[in-house]
Structure formats: C-alpha cells, structure tokens
Design an enzyme around this catalytic site. Sequence first.
Site, PDB file in Angstrom:
ATOM      1  N   ASP A 199       0.824  -1.197   0.000  1.00  0.00           N
ATOM      2  CA  ASP A 199       0.000   0.000   0.000  1.00  0.00           C
ATOM      3  C   ASP A 199       0.865   1.257   0.000  1.00  0.00           C
ATOM      4  OD1 ASP A 199      -2.724   1.216   0.440  1.00  0.00           O
ATOM      5  OD2 ASP A 199      -1.723   1.970   2.232  1.00  0.00           O
ATOM      6  N   GLU A 235       1.367  -0.276  -5.114  1.00  0.00           N
ATOM      7  CA  GLU A 235       0.431   0.777  -5.458  1.00  0.00           C
ATOM      8  C   GLU A 235       1.197   2.083  -5.613  1.00  0.00           C
ATOM      9  OE1 GLU A 235      -3.554   2.951  -3.626  1.00  0.00           O
ATOM     10  OE2 GLU A 235      -1.855   2.441  -2.331  1.00  0.00           O
TER      11      GLU A 235
END
Length: 522
Positions: A233, A270
């Site tokens: 993330d 990401e």
Amino acid sequence: MRKINFLYLLLLSVYVFTGCSTSKEASSEPAKASAWPRGITYEIFVQSFCDSDNDGIGDIKGMTSKLDYIKNLGVEAVWLMPMSPSPSYHKYDVTDYYGVHPDYGTKEDFKEFVAEAHKRNIKVVIDLVLNHSSSEHPWFKSAMSDKNSPYRDYYVWAHKDDPQTQKAGEIIAGDSDNVNRWHQVEGSDYLYYGYFYGGMPDLNYDNPKLREEVFSIGRYWLNEFDVDGFRLDAARHIFPDDRPKDNHQWWVDFKNEMQKAKEDVYLVGEVWADAETVAPYMKGLHALFNFDMGYAITNVVNKGKVDSLIINHKRIREFYESVNPDFVDATFLTNHDQNRIMSEVNDNENKAKMAAALLLTLPGSPYLYFGEEIGMKGKKPDEFIREPFIWNANAEDDCRANWVEPKFSTAQTVTPASQQSEDKNSMLNHYKTFIHLRNNSKALTYGDLQPVDVGNEKVAAFRREYQEEALLVLHNLSDNEISVSVPADLTDYNTVYFKNKDSSQSKSEVKLSAFSTLILRK
C-alpha cells in the site's frame, strides 16, 4: 504435445462458438497456458466477502468456505485487503503488524485458509501497510508520550516553528485529499507527519531499526503463514515526494530481503501516478498497478469509441519493458478505492461486459475486484464501494455480511451469484468465459500487442501473438451491428477462434453484433 494443444484449441473454439458457457463448463478445465503471476488475481475485502458466524462481519473461515467458488471462477491468486488488528473497518491503520483482527478470526484460521488455497493452486497475496501505522499502535503511543521512547524515531517529527510544517502539501489526484500533512500533538511543541491523515502517522524509513522491524514483519508472514507475496500500500510515499530515489532504493532493499525468506516472493505495488513516475519502481517491485488503463477502458466503453486506448497501452508497455523486461503489468478496471465499474458505466450491463472483455484480452496480468464479476454497484464514500457480496437471495443467504447497510448492491439491484451461475448470459458466466479463454491462450496471456485499424472508431481491433499462436481480436464497442473489412495484410486470420454473439466472417469482411467480441486465428 503440439497436436494435443491444437486439438484442445479446436475444441475450445467449438465450445465458445456455440455460446455454451455454463459455470460448470467454464470452470472445469485447468489452465493450460497462463501461470501466475501472469495469471488473474481476485481482490477480496474480507469483511464483505462471507460471514461464517453470523456476526455481520465477513471472516477468514467464510472466505475459506468460498475457495471452490474462487477456483471455479478461474483465477489463480487472491489479494486480501488488510487483516491485521486496527481501529477502523478498512484496517489500513494497523495496530499490530504480527496479528490477525479478531473480527476476522485467528492465526490458525488464516493458516488453514492459505493451506486450502494452495491445495487448489491458488496463490495468496496479503496487503502489507508499511507507509504508516495507526495512531493507536503501541509504537506511536509510546513515541507521542515520551520524547525518549525507543519508538520515537520510528516516526517523523518536526518542531512547530520548522518552516516545513507551515506548508500545505500538494494534493495528488486519486491518492490523498489531505492537505495538512503535519499534525499537532496536544501539549507539545512538536508535530508528526501523516501523509494521509492524523490517524495514520508515517513511519520513518531513515531509521535503520525501523527498516529491520519491517523486514521482520515481511519474513514473519512469509515463513509462518506461507503467503506468496504482498500488495504494498502507498508504495510511493515511503519517503517524501522530493526523495523519489530513496523510495526506489527502499523497494530494491525490501525485495532483496524478502527473497532471502522466499525466493519466488511476489511484490505488487500501489503507485498511483503517471507512467514516468511509476517506471523506476520496477527495479524493486515485480508488479505495479496500471491505473491509467482502468480509466482508459472505462472511458472508451462509455464513449463507444476506441480512441487511443490500444496505441497508448502499447506505448506505455514498451516504455515499462525498457526499464524492466520482466515487469508484471497489473491491470484492472476499478479497485476498493474507486467507484465500481458497473456504476461507472451507469449500470449498463453491456458496457460493463465489454470493459471486462477488453481487460481480459489486452496484455497485462488482470486483477478483478470482488463482486465485479456479478455486476455489483457502488459509489463513494468508500463504505459503499465495499458493500457485502451477494451470494443468494435474502431469505437463503446465510453467508452475506451486514456490517453496513448497502446503498447500491442489494439482492434487488444485483442478481445473486447463485442465480447467475445458472444463466449462461449472466455477468458471472461472461467473466468465466473470458477468464477461461485467456487462461487457455498463450497469445492472450503472454503475447505482444499490435493495434489494427479497421476504419471504424467503434471497433477496438488488435493482434496478440506469442510463439506459434496469432490472434486478431475485434470488439464492437457500440450498440449497433457493424461490418468492417479486415486489412488486406491480415486476411490470413480467417478461422473463428472465439465469438460470444452472432457475429460472422465472409472473405475479408466481418460482421460484428452489438457489444460483441470476435477473435480470428491465423
């Protein structure tokens, strides 16, 4: 072996030509061409997937009970959104990096899930939130209350008079709408840095002890639970935006350490940005999400015109290959941070099906967001793009979570999966058909991309070629039947490999039904 493959492809052509795509047929054959991580991955928000104990919250045991559904869908891996203890429903603010949230189950439950997934040849990737912790994490509580805490330097601090704390941060579209990145500690002259918001203080990767702690966290999940990799993330924000090279190097270091624990570990990051910003991260991450492609596919199906989708996709892929020839292009339509694809196409099922057809026939290693395959709907705020999966009609759905009252996806607005499985024309069976098609084609899995101009902007046309397999893919993006001529240099693509509607071919002309796909083999 070549004769066997030819016969198999011939049978597949007959199968899809007749439109017989029931769920049993579409999932009974094992993948013949694709191999993960080049295969398809299914993203799951555990809290919304399947509730095994009727407390309203999806859990690990419920997810384990649905592994056969996942297997029959044809995907080869799952990506699980965060499962660690957290004060929030979404769990992207972690309070224990070595734990499992009690709402979801136990560590033993998760070990069983991974083992059962592996029995079905399904890989398991878990979300690892390393950019920040929760403000409720014991590390941060200690650091905030005591300047001499051993965890003080796990976070980023600045004096309130420091000029950098007076600056409002730049808003990056799609990434974070938080402007004030420096947050006050009551009764203190110091502020801490939190890129996303005050409840998520950023970790300090200039601290060697913190880096070693993070390596230990990664090794723990690889060694103790046998997970296959991590979805990372906010991978762009480990260091501030003015230190991109430090970001790039960190992921190289992280990959090197993780490979010591598991040689074939898979890391997908990401990095929500343009291609030029994304590319350098490929030195340390095996895969990166292709946000641009998801937006582009949504745009063309809504407009009914191909525009520059294929040309741009080819250009970006070639650019990425120049950086890392082995990169994995993690393509997708939408994810847990975006409005669902069905809502983005204004609930038009034909357009949603076309979006899936494009995703699964263009190059890339696709990710599907849970519920996408049954046409679930959803618009922000985030709770409503993460609504519970609809397995059965209300009276018989003992697996459906109810932690949130759904606003968009109910049994009245979305046909439950159990009913769709019996309808060969359903969204679910549309996905199964195209997943099956891709899994069994080396050209669609590994092939390069060559745009084809058929003289009609409503037709997306391109070639996919790999080794001895060459395919010409034609998608009619419009709601009208269209006839186009195959370019003179491609008339040797004259055998129907796949079609999902009553399209036809005669000599150098093809007739494409509305919202249809026709694939010709050389």
